[in-house]
Design a protein around this motif. Structure first.
Motif: not given
Length: 307
Positions: A140-161
């Motif tokens: 992923i790069k600047e400007g990409d639109r990324v959907l992250i499922q289950r964003a508050a979970g263990g993997v998700g909260h780090l994926a968002v960041q």
């Protein structure tokens, strides 16, 4: 030494603290005195027999560790006293709910200096899963639109960041009580999956990071040529074919040890760009209670055992 083991498949009650022999490091390995070990959903699946990754018991579950090098074998990358963290041996047994773990030194990295051991233990499996999906597979790069499922979970909260640190526009799904938390991580848009169908709310995503086994539904929100990254359906050939037939791309990610990525993650943590969130800690003897909490599916961030 003390270690949590199980002699049969079953509920949390099968986990027991036992006295076992302390391992000795071989050449290229270090013996880590474990200070903390995180609990992940895969631990519950392995313990119950739903995911018979390790064969038949007896065995010990758990992979995430943070601790201090107690002994170093010949040729190891670390010295006695070094603080390290990692996810050794996955998907083979690591028996990480223990006072000591012997690990290949290239499967751990120096612990982020700005974190204590509890926080550091929350990172390896979850952060590596997100990193290997978003950085290695999706690039992923600047400007990409990324959907992250289950964003508050263990993997998700780090994926968002991680996605936000790479400059992506992050769309996240989470229950309404978690929206402020997910926004605080950097999400640009947050969808309440309980009241809104994400397939109707999202269009033209460059990447979907799916940790919910909704691969076939996720394809519909991708732009032509967009990428579906799946961490649960990574071996699903039928899904891969469906994605390809729709003119999209598929990447199945099964997390693996990687000291170079752990080093990159630690650097971002120490630069203040990524921070793990630990909802609750339990002592080693209460591993069953920790499993119950993680199995509830309502954990914000991670649950960690203190050793």
């Amino acid at each position: 030494m003390r270690a949590v083991i199980q002699k049969t498949f079953g509920g949390p009650e099968v986990l027991e603290v036992a006295e076992v022999d302390r391992p000795r490091p071989l050449a290229g390995e270090v013996l880590v005195r474990v200070h903390a070990s995180a609990v992940n959903p895969v631990d519950i699946a392995v313990r119950s027999g739903a995911f018979p990754l390790l064969g038949e018991p007896p065995f010990g579950v758990g992979w995430d560790i943070s601790g201090v090098v107690e002994e170093a074998g010949p040729g190891a990358r670390f010295a006695v006293g070094d603080e390290v963290y990692g996810m050794p041996f996955f998907p083979r047994a690591a028996t990480a709910y223990a006072e000591y773990v012997a690990v290949p030194s290239r499967q751990v990295a120096r612990k982020p200096a700005t974190l204590d051991h509890v926080q550091a233990a929350a990172l390896p499996l979850a952060a590596l899963t997100a990193w290997q999906g978003l950085v290695d597979a999706a690039r992923i790069k600047e400007g990409d639109r990324v959907l992250i499922q289950r964003a508050a979970g263990g993997v998700g909260h780090l994926a968002v960041q991680i996605a936000k640190e790479r400059g992506a526009h992050v769309i996240a799904t989470a229950s309404a009580p978690r929206h402020d938390f997910v926004r605080s991580l950097g999400a640009d848009e947050v969808i309440d999956y309980r009241t809104t169908d994400f397939t109707e709310a999202v269009r033209d995503a460059d990447v979907v990071f799916d940790s919910t086994a909704q691969g076939e539904r996720s394809v519909t929100v991708l732009r032509p040529g967009g990428l579906l990254v799946s961490i649960l359906e990574h071996g699903d050939a039928g899904l891969a074919a469906t994605v390809a037939a729709a003119g999209r791309r598929f990447a199945g990610v099964s997390v693996e040890p990687d000291h170079a990525s752990l080093e990159a993650i630690a650097a971002l943590v120490d630069a203040g760009r990524i921070r793990p969130y630990v909802e609750e800690t339990f002592p080693l003897a209460e591993a069953g209670k920790a499993h119950d909490l993680v199995a509830s599916g309502h954990v914000q961030g991670k649950v960690v055992l203190t050793v």
